[in-house]
Design a protein around this motif. Sequence first.
Motif, PDB file in Angstrom:
ATOM      1  N   GLU A   1       0.858  -2.681   3.211  1.00  0.00           N
ATOM      2  CA  GLU A   1       0.391  -3.177   4.507  1.00  0.00           C
ATOM      3  C   GLU A   1       1.546  -3.197   5.513  1.00  0.00           C
ATOM      4  O   GLU A   1       2.648  -3.655   5.203  1.00  0.00           O
TER       5      GLU A   1
ATOM      6  N   GLU B   1      -7.704  -1.649  11.998  1.00  0.00           N
ATOM      7  CA  GLU B   1      -7.380  -2.179  10.679  1.00  0.00           C
ATOM      8  C   GLU B   1      -7.040  -1.073   9.681  1.00  0.00           C
ATOM      9  O   GLU B   1      -6.143  -1.211   8.849  1.00  0.00           O
TER      10      GLU B   1
ATOM     11  N   LYS C   1      -3.357   0.101   9.651  1.00  0.00           N
ATOM     12  CA  LYS C   1      -2.294  -0.856   9.368  1.00  0.00           C
ATOM     13  C   LYS C   1      -1.779  -0.738   7.937  1.00  0.00           C
ATOM     14  O   LYS C   1      -1.154  -1.657   7.409  1.00  0.00           O
TER      15      LYS C   1
END
Length: 500
Positions: free
Chosen positions: A115, A104, A107
Motif C-alpha cells: 500500500e 483507491e 494506491k
Amino acid sequence: MNDVAKLEKENELLREELARRDVQVESLKEQIRLFLHKKFSASSEKISPDQLGLFNEAESLAEDVSTEDESVTTTVKSHERECKPRVSIPDELPREDIIHDLPEEDKVCPHDGTELEVIGSDDLEQLDIIPAQIKVIRHRRLKYACPCCEGHIKTAARSVKLPIEKSIASPGLLAYIATQKYCDALPLYRQSEMFKRIGIELDRTNLANWMVKVGDLVQPLIDSLQSYLQQKELLHLDETTLQVLDEPGKKAQSKSYLWLMASFGDQPVLLYHYSPSRSQETPNAFLSNQTKAIMVDGYDGYQPACNSYDIVRLGCWAHARRKFIEAQKAQLKKKTGKADVAINYIQKLYQIESRTKHDPPDKRFEIRQKEAKPTLEKLRKWLDKSLLTVPPKTALGKALVYLANQWNRLTNYVEDGSYPIDNNAAERSIRPFTIGRKNWLFAKSQAGARASANIYSLVETAKANGLNPYEYLRHVFETVPNLSSDNTMGSLLPWNVVLD
C-alpha cells in the motif's frame, strides 16, 4: 532729404518689418510643431540617457549650437532582457485546500502490492475573490417594564454615537464609499449602480449627502492637521482648478481651486483646501511665522505671504525645465539648439541631487556649494547672452524669460541642504485629485467641495503614512463622534493610530 536717403530709410523700415514677420512666422511654426507633438507624441519629460551622452559638458555646446552638421559618436548600452518576477501570494491570506487524491485501486504498488503512503503534494495556488458582502448592523435598545404596574418603562441608551444619526449608513459603509470615490476615483453614480447589482438601492443623492456630512464631521481633525503643518519650517504648496456649480455670484462654468499644502518626511501630511478663487488669501491663511521656506511654482499669489511672514521662496526647477523641453519639442527635428543647452545644464543639477539624496543636509549643502553653484553661474552667463539674441515670443524665448524672472527663487535651494530642488512631490500628491476630477467632473456645491477637500486630505495623508485608507477612515468615523470634550484629535493623527 534726397531720393537716395529716402529709399535707404524705406528699405530699412521694410527690413525691420520683414524681420518681425519672420519672427511671427517662426513662432507660429513652433506652435504647430508643439501642438502636433502634444497630439501624437509621448508626453513624458524623461530625458534619454543617450541624449545626455551627446555632450560631456553643456558649456561646450553653448559655444556653438549649430552642430547638426557635425558627426557625434555615442555609446549605447547593450540591451539586456529583464525577467519579471512571478506574482507572489502573501502568506497571511487564508487558504482553502482542495484535495486531489488517487483512486483507491492506484494506491497499491504495481511491483509488490504494498500500500502506498503519502509523502507530500504538488501544490498550485490560485487567488480567488469573494465580491463585497453586505450585512445589517442592528442597534437594539432593550426596553424594560414593571410586570406589576406596567406603568414604568425604561429603554437602554445607545452606548455609542454614530457619524450620522438616524441614518442607515454605518462607519464602514461611509468609509467604503469615501475610499471608492476619493482613493479609487469612482464617481458616486457608478457606485450607486454597483450597489444595485447586489440588490441595494442607494441613490447617489443620498451618497453625496453622506459625504458632505462626514466631511463636516472630520473638520476638527483637519484643523489639527493644519495646525501641525503650520509648525513645519518647510512646506510644499500647489493648486489646481475645480469646477463648483452652485457658487454665489459665479457662473457654473467658472473656475474654483483646490489648494494643497504638504510636508514630507517621517510624519507626512497632505492637506487640501477648497477656495472659490486663486487669490493670495489662501496662502496667507495657510502659512505662519513658523514657516521658514515654501516650495512653489511661479505663481505670484504666493509672494505676499512670503513678504508678510519673511518666508524664503523656493522656485521649482521642474517647471523651468518643462518650458525648455517644450521649446525643444517645438524646434526642428534633428536640430540641436539652445533648449538642449539649458536642459543639459539643468540635468547636471539633478544629477548632483540624485547622488546626494541620502546624505544629511549639512553634507548636501557642502556639495551644492562646491558643484551646483558653479554650474548655476555658468548657466546664468549663458542665459544673459541668450536673452539678447532670442525673440521673447518664441517658445525658447518664453522659457528664457521665465528662467530669468524666477532666477533668484530657483537658486535659493543651494543655500540650505534641507531645501528641495523642485516641487514634484506636491505635484504627485495632487495628481489623485486631478485623476478623480476626470471622472466626477465637478462639485455640486461649496459644501461638497469642502467635504471633498477634507476627505482627500485624510485619504492621501493615510496613504503617505502607510495606512490602509479604508481602515483609517472607518476608525476616524467610529471615533470622532465618541470623543469626549477632554480628548483632542491628536490620537487620530495617522502616526498615532494603530489599526488591527
